[in-house]
Each structure stands twice: as structure tokens, then as C-alpha cells.
Design a protein around this motif. Structure first.
Motif, short mmCIF file in Angstrom:
data_model
loop_
_atom_site.label_atom_id
_atom_site.label_comp_id
_atom_site.label_asym_id
_atom_site.label_seq_id
_atom_site.Cartn_x
_atom_site.Cartn_y
_atom_site.Cartn_z
N SER A 115 0.82 -1.22 0.00
CA SER A 115 0.00 0.00 0.00
C SER A 115 0.85 1.27 0.00
CB SER A 115 -0.92 0.01 1.23
OG SER A 115 -0.15 0.00 2.42
N ARG A 116 2.15 1.17 -0.22
CA ARG A 116 3.03 2.34 -0.06
C ARG A 116 2.64 3.49 -0.99
NH1 ARG A 116 8.70 -0.42 -1.86
NH2 ARG A 116 7.89 -1.89 -0.33
N GLU A 117 2.29 4.60 -0.38
CA GLU A 117 1.91 5.79 -1.13
C GLU A 117 3.10 6.41 -1.85
OE1 GLU A 117 -1.13 9.56 -0.44
OE2 GLU A 117 -0.21 8.57 1.27
N ALA A 118 4.32 6.06 -1.40
CA ALA A 118 5.52 6.58 -2.03
C ALA A 118 5.62 6.17 -3.49
CB ALA A 118 6.75 6.11 -1.27
N ALA A 119 4.96 5.08 -3.88
CA ALA A 119 4.95 4.69 -5.29
C ALA A 119 4.29 5.77 -6.14
CB ALA A 119 4.21 3.36 -5.45
N VAL A 120 3.23 6.36 -5.61
CA VAL A 120 2.57 7.46 -6.30
C VAL A 120 3.44 8.71 -6.26
CG1 VAL A 120 0.56 8.99 -6.29
CG2 VAL A 120 0.27 6.54 -5.87
N TYR A 121 4.07 8.97 -5.11
CA TYR A 121 4.96 10.13 -5.01
C TYR A 121 6.03 10.07 -6.09
CZ TYR A 121 3.16 10.64 -0.19
OH TYR A 121 2.37 10.78 0.93
N ALA A 122 6.60 8.88 -6.31
CA ALA A 122 7.67 8.74 -7.29
C ALA A 122 7.18 9.10 -8.69
CB ALA A 122 8.22 7.31 -7.27
N GLY B 286 -3.98 -1.82 -9.05
CA GLY B 286 -4.13 -2.18 -7.66
C GLY B 286 -5.06 -1.19 -6.98
N ASP B 287 -6.01 -1.67 -6.18
CA ASP B 287 -7.05 -0.80 -5.61
C ASP B 287 -6.46 0.32 -4.76
OD1 ASP B 287 -9.01 -2.29 -6.82
OD2 ASP B 287 -9.47 -3.49 -5.04
N ILE B 288 -5.55 -0.01 -3.85
CA ILE B 288 -5.01 1.01 -2.95
C ILE B 288 -4.15 1.99 -3.74
CG2 ILE B 288 -3.55 1.42 -0.94
CD1 ILE B 288 -4.39 -1.29 0.13
N PHE B 289 -3.39 1.49 -4.70
CA PHE B 289 -2.59 2.38 -5.54
C PHE B 289 -3.48 3.40 -6.24
CE2 PHE B 289 -1.21 3.56 -9.77
CZ PHE B 289 0.03 4.12 -9.52
N ALA B 290 -4.58 2.95 -6.83
CA ALA B 290 -5.46 3.85 -7.57
C ALA B 290 -6.03 4.93 -6.66
CB ALA B 290 -6.58 3.06 -8.24
N SER B 291 -6.44 4.54 -5.45
CA SER B 291 -6.96 5.52 -4.49
C SER B 291 -5.89 6.52 -4.09
CB SER B 291 -7.49 4.78 -3.25
OG SER B 291 -7.98 5.69 -2.31
N VAL C 112 -5.29 9.11 -6.97
CA VAL C 112 -6.28 10.18 -7.06
C VAL C 112 -6.05 11.22 -5.97
CG1 VAL C 112 -8.74 10.71 -6.86
CG2 VAL C 112 -7.99 8.76 -8.21
N ASN C 113 -5.72 10.77 -4.76
CA ASN C 113 -5.48 11.70 -3.66
C ASN C 113 -4.25 12.57 -3.86
OD1 ASN C 113 -7.73 11.06 -2.10
ND2 ASN C 113 -6.70 9.38 -1.06
N ASN C 114 -3.43 12.22 -4.85
CA ASN C 114 -2.23 13.01 -5.15
C ASN C 114 -2.26 13.62 -6.55
OD1 ASN C 114 -0.03 12.65 -2.86
ND2 ASN C 114 -1.10 10.69 -3.04
N GLY C 115 -3.46 13.66 -7.15
CA GLY C 115 -3.62 14.33 -8.44
C GLY C 115 -3.21 13.53 -9.64
N LEU C 116 -2.95 12.22 -9.46
CA LEU C 116 -2.52 11.36 -10.56
C LEU C 116 -3.71 10.56 -11.07
CD1 LEU C 116 -0.14 10.01 -12.20
CD2 LEU C 116 -0.04 8.32 -10.35
N LEU C 117 -3.94 10.60 -12.37
CA LEU C 117 -5.08 9.89 -12.97
C LEU C 117 -4.76 8.43 -13.23
CD1 LEU C 117 -7.81 9.67 -14.52
CD2 LEU C 117 -6.57 10.47 -16.55
N TRP D 82 -8.95 17.76 -4.81
CA TRP D 82 -9.34 17.39 -3.45
C TRP D 82 -8.72 16.05 -3.05
CZ3 TRP D 82 -15.35 18.11 -4.11
CH2 TRP D 82 -15.63 19.48 -4.13
N ASP D 83 -8.39 15.94 -1.75
CA ASP D 83 -8.13 14.63 -1.16
C ASP D 83 -9.38 14.23 -0.38
OD1 ASP D 83 -8.07 16.13 1.19
OD2 ASP D 83 -5.89 15.94 1.45
N ASP D 84 -9.30 13.18 0.43
CA ASP D 84 -10.49 12.71 1.15
C ASP D 84 -11.00 13.73 2.16
OD1 ASP D 84 -10.63 10.30 -0.20
OD2 ASP D 84 -9.37 9.24 1.23
N ILE D 85 -10.09 14.47 2.79
CA ILE D 85 -10.51 15.48 3.76
C ILE D 85 -11.25 16.61 3.06
CG2 ILE D 85 -9.69 17.22 5.41
CD1 ILE D 85 -7.41 15.31 6.10
N ASP D 86 -10.72 17.05 1.92
CA ASP D 86 -11.40 18.11 1.15
C ASP D 86 -12.78 17.66 0.72
OD1 ASP D 86 -9.14 19.88 1.17
OD2 ASP D 86 -8.23 18.68 -0.41
N LEU D 87 -12.89 16.41 0.30
CA LEU D 87 -14.19 15.89 -0.13
C LEU D 87 -15.19 15.92 1.03
CD1 LEU D 87 -15.85 14.49 -2.39
CD2 LEU D 87 -15.02 12.31 -1.50
#
Length: 215
Positions: free
Chosen positions: A80-87, A102-107, A110-115, A170-175
Motif C-alpha cells: 500500500s506504499r503511497e511513495a509509489a505514487v509520489y515517485a 491495484g485498488d489502494i494504488f489507484a486511491s 487520485v489523492n495526489n492528483g494522478l489519474l 481534493w483529497d479525502d478530507i477536502d471531499l
């Protein structure tokens, strides 16, 4: 996070299935502070040789200004490492196109502006074939969920809420904050309808008859 609805950039193909999060950013780089950026670590063990030198014909090395990555099924599987999206984001990638994620990757994406754009496998095959001759300019429209690859226009699948989050940045908090008024209205009505379910707050033990120290 800045929202976006349209993006045009160079696309390259990563013709691999099951690109997992450990490939996207190997665990040994995870101790690096986020503030220093993770872009140099993206797909490090695939982009470099055993001596750490860039492999010239690797797509992201030959086209370092690419902002769209087209790959195969099960992209972002694994941990579930979010750093994969950061990279990906720090490298400059704005969208990943694949048949599945991967489900967690996709979520996290989106929370980091990546489609994470889901496209049928046959259409991914055609796009990767077209990219075999080199990078191609691709235009993405989040509003109608389409992308133009050369002369072809493809529809991609994206959850409605994820579409809203990406466009608004938006991230989840913004939503959640976006629904603040509705949440407050629900709470007010819930208290009225079910007063028996709301705990009574007793902060003064003496007035509540719980002062056991008095005689």
C-alpha cells in the motif's frame, strides 16, 4: 493540491504486466524525506543497470519529459506504499493508462492528483503498438473521460467521485469538507429524531451526585 481537467503531454509505453509498488519505488529508498522528492527513484531497478547508470533505451530515460505512462494490467499491485505514487508524480507523470490497477494504488493516485485511467486491454494493445515507434502526444479530458492518442479517441473509466476529486484538487478530507453543511444538517436532525441515542455529557461530578469524598 491543484486540480486539473485537461492535460496534453508525451506518452510512453511501459510494456509490462504487474508493475508493483516495489518496482515503482524500491523499499531501500523509503527513508528519503518526502521534501527531497522521489522522482529519481521511480522504477529505479528497471531504469538503471547494476552500477546505477541509466539504461539509455528505457522509455522514461529516452523520453524524460513524458507525462503519461501507458502500461499493462494490474499496475500498482503489491503493498500500500503511497511513495509509489509520489515517485510517479515527482517524476512528472500526470496519468497512468492501464487495463486495471491495484485498488489502494489507484486511491492513493487520485489523492495526489494522478489519474489512473482504465482502458480495455485491446485498446491498450493498440496504443502500445503505436508507441513502439516512439513517444506520441496524448490529450486527456477529465470532464468527458476521453483521451486522444494520435488519430484515435479512447474512452477511459474513472469513478465519479474520483473524477470530482481530480478536477477540484481534493483529497479525502477536502471531499468531506465539501459536504460539511449536509453533515451538520444530518447531525441536527439525528439529535432531534433520536435524543435517546445521544450520550449525556456529565463534566461536573459533584452536581451529578458522584462526589464520594463529601460526608
Amino acid at each position: 493540491m491543484t486540480g486539473w481537467s485537461q492535460h496534453t503531454g508525451l506518452a510512453v509505453a511501459l510494456d509490462r504486466e504487474n508493475v508493483d509498488t516495489d518496482q515503482l519505488i524500491p523499499a531501500r529508498f523509503m527513508s528519503t524525506p518526502r521534501s527531497e522528492g522521489y522522482g529519481d527513484f521511480l522504477l529505479y531497478d528497471l531504469r538503471t543497470d547494476n552500477n546505477g547508470n541509466p539504461i539509455a533505451d528505457f522509455p522514461l530515460n529516452s523520453t524524460p519529459d513524458a507525462s503519461i505512462l501507458i502500461s499493462r494490467r494490474n499496475f500498482g499491485s503489491g503493498s500500500s506504499r503511497e511513495a509509489a505514487v509520489y515517485a510517479l508524480v515527482d517524476f512528472g507523470i500526470r496519468a497512468v493508462v492501464a487495463p486495471s490497477f491495484g485498488d489502494i494504488f489507484a486511491s492513493n493516485a487520485v489523492n495526489n492528483g494522478l489519474l489512473p485511467a482504465r482502458v480495455p486491454e485491446a485498446e491498450v494493445d493498440a496504443a502500445i503498438s503505436q508507441l513502439s515507434a516512439g513517444p506520441v502526444e496524448v490529450s486527456i479530458n477529465l470532464t468527458d473521460r476521453t483521451m486522444r492518442v494520435g488519430d484515435s479517441v479512447l474512452d477511459f473509466t474513472l469513478d465519479d467521485v474520483w473524477q470530482q476529486k481530480l478536477i477540484n484538487g481534493w483529497d479525502d478530507i477536502d471531499l468531506t469538507q465539501h459536504h460539511k453543511a449536509a453533515i451538520a444538517e444530518f447531525r441536527t436532525q439525528y439529535v432531534k429524531d433520536t435524543p435517546w441515542a445521544i450520550p449525556v455529557q456529565q463534566t461536573n461530578f459533584r452536581s451529578a451526585g458522584r462526589d464520594t469524598g463529601s460526608q
